[in-house]
Enzyme design. Structure first.
Site, PDB file in Angstrom:
ATOM      1  N   ASP A  13     -34.672  57.401  31.401  1.00 24.75           N
ATOM      2  CA  ASP A  13     -34.854  58.255  32.547  1.00 24.75           C
ATOM      3  C   ASP A  13     -35.306  57.022  33.830  1.00 24.75           C
ATOM      4  O   ASP A  13     -36.057  57.450  34.720  1.00 24.75           O
ATOM      5  CB  ASP A  13     -35.584  59.283  32.689  1.00 24.75           C
ATOM      6  N   GLY A  40     -28.774  61.440  30.022  1.00 24.97           N
ATOM      7  CA  GLY A  40     -28.191  62.092  31.227  1.00 24.97           C
ATOM      8  C   GLY A  40     -28.295  61.101  32.499  1.00 24.97           C
ATOM      9  O   GLY A  40     -29.330  60.555  32.903  1.00 24.97           O
ATOM     10  N   THR A 243     -35.343  57.089  19.596  1.00 29.23           N
ATOM     11  CA  THR A 243     -34.010  57.736  19.255  1.00 29.23           C
ATOM     12  C   THR A 243     -33.177  57.072  18.328  1.00 29.23           C
ATOM     13  O   THR A 243     -33.894  56.097  17.625  1.00 29.23           O
ATOM     14  CB  THR A 243     -33.106  57.713  20.808  1.00 29.23           C
ATOM     15  N   THR A 305     -32.363  68.213  29.099  1.00 29.42           N
ATOM     16  CA  THR A 305     -33.344  69.531  28.664  1.00 29.42           C
ATOM     17  C   THR A 305     -34.032  70.289  29.609  1.00 29.42           C
ATOM     18  O   THR A 305     -34.826  71.300  29.295  1.00 29.42           O
ATOM     19  CB  THR A 305     -34.281  69.061  27.614  1.00 29.42           C
ATOM     20  N   PRO A 308     -40.331  69.076  31.327  1.00 24.01           N
ATOM     21  CA  PRO A 308     -41.273  68.276  32.335  1.00 24.01           C
ATOM     22  C   PRO A 308     -41.575  67.177  31.488  1.00 24.01           C
ATOM     23  O   PRO A 308     -41.930  67.038  30.557  1.00 24.01           O
ATOM     24  CB  PRO A 308     -42.486  69.248  32.345  1.00 24.01           C
ATOM     25  N   ASP A 337     -40.371  54.839  46.260  1.00 25.69           N
ATOM     26  CA  ASP A 337     -40.621  55.973  47.313  1.00 25.69           C
ATOM     27  C   ASP A 337     -41.751  57.139  46.844  1.00 25.69           C
ATOM     28  O   ASP A 337     -42.465  57.606  47.382  1.00 25.69           O
ATOM     29  CB  ASP A 337     -39.378  56.827  47.879  1.00 25.69           C
TER      30      ASP A 337
HETATM   31  P1  IMP Z   1     -33.039  62.379  20.338  1.00 26.59           P
HETATM   32  O1  IMP Z   1     -32.334  61.209  20.794  1.00 26.59           O
HETATM   33  O2  IMP Z   1     -32.460  63.684  20.832  1.00 26.59           O
HETATM   34  O3  IMP Z   1     -33.148  62.216  18.824  1.00 26.59           O
HETATM   35  O4  IMP Z   1     -34.494  62.150  20.832  1.00 26.59           O
HETATM   36  C1  IMP Z   1     -35.455  61.424  20.366  1.00 26.59           C
HETATM   37  C2  IMP Z   1     -36.505  61.089  21.308  1.00 26.59           C
HETATM   38  O5  IMP Z   1     -35.815  60.501  22.621  1.00 26.59           O
HETATM   39  C3  IMP Z   1     -37.169  62.482  22.130  1.00 26.59           C
HETATM   40  O6  IMP Z   1     -38.279  61.919  22.405  1.00 26.59           O
HETATM   41  C4  IMP Z   1     -36.358  62.298  23.233  1.00 26.59           C
HETATM   42  O7  IMP Z   1     -37.194  63.181  24.471  1.00 26.59           O
HETATM   43  C5  IMP Z   1     -35.916  60.943  23.697  1.00 26.59           C
HETATM   44  N1  IMP Z   1     -34.833  60.838  24.357  1.00 26.59           N
HETATM   45  C6  IMP Z   1     -33.372  60.997  23.943  1.00 26.59           C
HETATM   46  N2  IMP Z   1     -32.729  60.517  24.991  1.00 26.59           N
HETATM   47  C7  IMP Z   1     -33.063  60.440  26.079  1.00 26.59           C
HETATM   48  C8  IMP Z   1     -33.070  60.243  27.394  1.00 26.59           C
HETATM   49  O8  IMP Z   1     -31.913  59.702  27.878  1.00 26.59           O
HETATM   50  N3  IMP Z   1     -34.137  59.916  28.337  1.00 26.59           N
HETATM   51  C9  IMP Z   1     -35.422  59.926  27.913  1.00 26.59           C
HETATM   52  N4  IMP Z   1     -35.740  60.534  26.815  1.00 26.59           N
HETATM   53  C10 IMP Z   1     -34.752  60.698  25.921  1.00 26.59           C
END
Ligand code: IMP
Length: 429
Positions: A13, A40, A243, A305, A308, A337
Site C-alpha cells: 500500500d 490493489g 504473503t 478488504t 483499517p 501531504d
Molecule cells: P494474503 O496475501 O492474503 O495471504 O495475506 C497475507 C498478509 O499480507 C496479510 O497481512 C495481508 O493483510 C497482507 N497483504 C496481502 N496483500 C496485501 C497488499 O496488497 N497490501 C497490504 N497488505 C497485503
C-alpha cells in the site's frame, strides 16, 4: 537489457500504482510477476479513479503490452470482472493483455481453505490474510499434486483434474470446518464455471516466459510491477506474517521468467510514514491519536478488504534492510501531504532489543516484537502541500525531512508525491 522495477519497501500500500502509471509510458511491457488479487492498485486519471487488483496498471496506457506472468496466482473471475469494468467505462487496452499459461489458478477450494486455516499461526497471532485464496493456491503450486495452471484448463484432462482435486479437498475441508459450516464442493459445477472463464480468457493466454525472453533479447523496455511490499516477502519479510510470494525485488526473475541481469534499475516506493494491514509486529505503530490522524488524512483503509490500516512513523531500520534487499537505486516518497499539520515528525533510526541498540533488522519475528524504536524528531509543517509541484515549493521542514530520510537510507529521492492525481508529483533533481 533495460529493465526497471518498482518495489514497495514497506508492508504494501505504498501507492506503487501511481509510480508504475507514470513510468509505463517509457516502457514497452509492464509485467506483474507475483501475488494475485490480494493486491490493489489505484490509478487516478483526471476525475476517473481505477481500482485494479490483478490487471497491471499499464492496461490504461495504449501501446503497452501488459503481462501477468507465471509467478502470479490468477483468479480468472476477477480478471474478467476487471476487464468488464474497464470496457464499461470505455477505458483500458485489453488487446494488449497477455496471461501466462503457466500461472496457477485460484479455485473455490482455495477460498474455503483460506477461511478455514487463517485462524492463527502456531504462536497464536492471526495472519489476517485478505481471504483471496492466495496462500492455499501457492501451497498447492509447491505441493504439485493438487494444482491447476491456466494452460491446463484448455486440455482434455481438465475435467478429471478438477474431479480428482475436489474429491481430496472435500475430505480435508470436512475436517477443517465444523459440521454444518461447509457445503461440499461440486466438481461438475466448478468444471462448468471455470471452462466458461477459460473460453473468455482464451485470446489472452500464451507462453509469457517465451514472450518476455524474446522481448528482452530484442531490447524492449520492461517494467516490473511489484505487488505488496518487501516486508511481506515470504522468504525475507516478517515471517510468518507475510504473503506467500517473493514480494521484494528478489522475486522478479523467478516470477517473470527473465534473467536477473535484465533488471538494471530499481525504484523503491516508500510511504512518508508506515502502515500495515493484518497481523504481525510493527515496531513504530502508533495506536493512538497520531495513528488515527495518519489514517484519516491518508484514507488508510484497505483497497481490497477495506480493513483499517495500522499506522505509524517511518522505520529506517526496516527500510534500509528492504532497500538493500531489493537493490534500490532511487526512492519515490509517497503521501508526503498526509504529514502536514503535525508539530513534530518522528523517524525510527534504530531498535533497542533487550537493552541493546541495533540497526540490523531482525530475522525472527519474536525479536522484532521486542524491538523498541529509537526515534529522532524533526519539526513538522502546518501548510497543505498538495499544490506544490517543485521541490522548492515545499516548506523548509518538509524538504529537511526528505533530505534526512534520503541521507539515512543512503539513496537519492527521485520523486515525491503530494496527492493522488498524476500531476501531484514533484520530480527531484
Ligand atoms: P494474503 O496475501 O492474503 O495471504 O495475506 C497475507 C498478509 O499480507 C496479510 O497481512 C495481508 O493483510 C497482507 N497483504 C496481502 N496483500 C496485501 C497488499 O496488497 N497490501 C497490504 N497488505 C497485503
Amino acid at each position: 537489457m533495460p529493465g526497471t522495477c518498482v518495489i514497495g519497501l514497506q508492508w504494501g500500500d505504498e501507492a506503487k500504482g501511481k509510480i508504475v502509471d507514470r513510468l509505463t509510458r517509457e516502457h514497452d511491457f509492464v509485467v506483474r510477476y507475483q501475488g494475485g488479487a490480494n493486491a490493489g492498485h489505484t490509478v487516478v486519471v483526471g476525475d476517473q479513479v481505477y481500482k485494479l487488483s490483478l490487471l497491471p496498471s499499464g492496461i490504461l496506457t495504449p501501446g503497452v503490452t501488459c503481462v501477468i506472468a507465471s509467478g502470479v496466482v490468477m483468479n480468472p473471475a476477477r480478471v474478467i470482472e476487471e476487464l468488464d469494468e474497464l470496457a464499461k467505462r470505455g477505458a483500458g487496452h485489453a488487446d494488449n493483455l497477455r496471461l501466462s499459461d503457466r500461472a496457477h489458478v485460484i479455485f473455490p477450494w482455495h477460498f474455503a481453505e483460506d477461511r478455514a486455516l487463517d485462524k492463527n499461526t502456531s504462536d497464536g497471532e492471526n495472519i489476517g490474510t485478505t481471504g483471496r485464496g492466495i496462500g492455499p493456491c501457492y501451497r498447492d503450486k509447491v505441493g504439485r499434486s493438487h494444482a491447476i495452471r491456466l494452460g491446463d484448463m484448455y486440455r482434455a484432462t481438465f475435467r478429471s483434474q478438477v474431479e480428482h482435486i475436489v474429491e481430496a479437498k472435500n475430505r480435508v475441508l470436512a475436517v477443517q470446518y465444523q459440521a454444518g459450516e461447509f457445503t461440499p464442493l461440486d466438481a461438475s459445477a466448478i468444471f462448468r464455471e471455470y471452462s466458461a472463464y477459460a473460453e473468455r480468457l482464451r485470446p489472452y493466454v500464451c507462453d509469457t516466459t517465451e514472450l518476455l525472453l524474446s522481448a528482452v533479447e530484442s531490447g524492449k523496455r520492461l517494467l516490473f510491477e511489484g505487488a505488496q511490499g518487501a516486508l511481506l516477502d515470504v522468504d525475507h519479510g516478517t515471517y510468518p506474517f507475510v504473503t506467500s510470494s517473493n514480494s521484494s525485488g528478489v522475486g522478479i526473475a523467478a516470477g517473470a521468467g527473465v534473467p536477473p541481469r535484465c533488471i538494471d534499475r530499481c525504484i523503491g516506493v516508500v510511504k512518508a510514514y508506515s502502515t500495515r494491514v493484518g497481523g504481525g509486529p510493527f515496531p513504530t505503530e502508533q495506536d493512538n491519536e497520531t495513528g488515527q490522524y495518519l489514517r484519516d488524512r491518508g484514507n488508510e483503509y484497505g483497497t481490497v478488504t477495506r480493513r483499517p490500516r495500522r499506522c505509524g512513523w517511518l522505520d529506517i531500520v526496516a527500510l534500509r534492510y528492504t532497500s538493500r534487499l531489493s537493490g534500490v537505486d532511487t526512492l519515490a516518497v509517497m503521501l508526503l501531504d498526509v504529514l502536514s499539520g503535525l508539530d513534530e515528525i518522528k523517524i525510527c533510526t534504530a531498535y533497542e532489543i533487550d537493552g541493546k541498540q541495533t540497526t540490523r533488522f531482525p530475522s525472527h519475528v519474536d525479536d522484532l516484537r521486542r524491538a523498541k524504536p529509537v526515534y529522532e524528531s524533526v519539526p513538522g509543517w502546518r501548510e497543505e502541500i498538495t499544490g506544490c509541484r517543485k521541490h522548492d515549493d515545499l516548506p523548509n521542514p518538509a524538504r529537511a525531512y526528505l533530505a534526512r530520510v534520503s541521507k539515512l537510507l543512503g539513496r537519492p529521492i527521485g520523486l515525491v508525491s503530494v496527492g493522488p492525481e498524476r500531476d501531484q508529483t514533484i520530480v527531484v533533481n
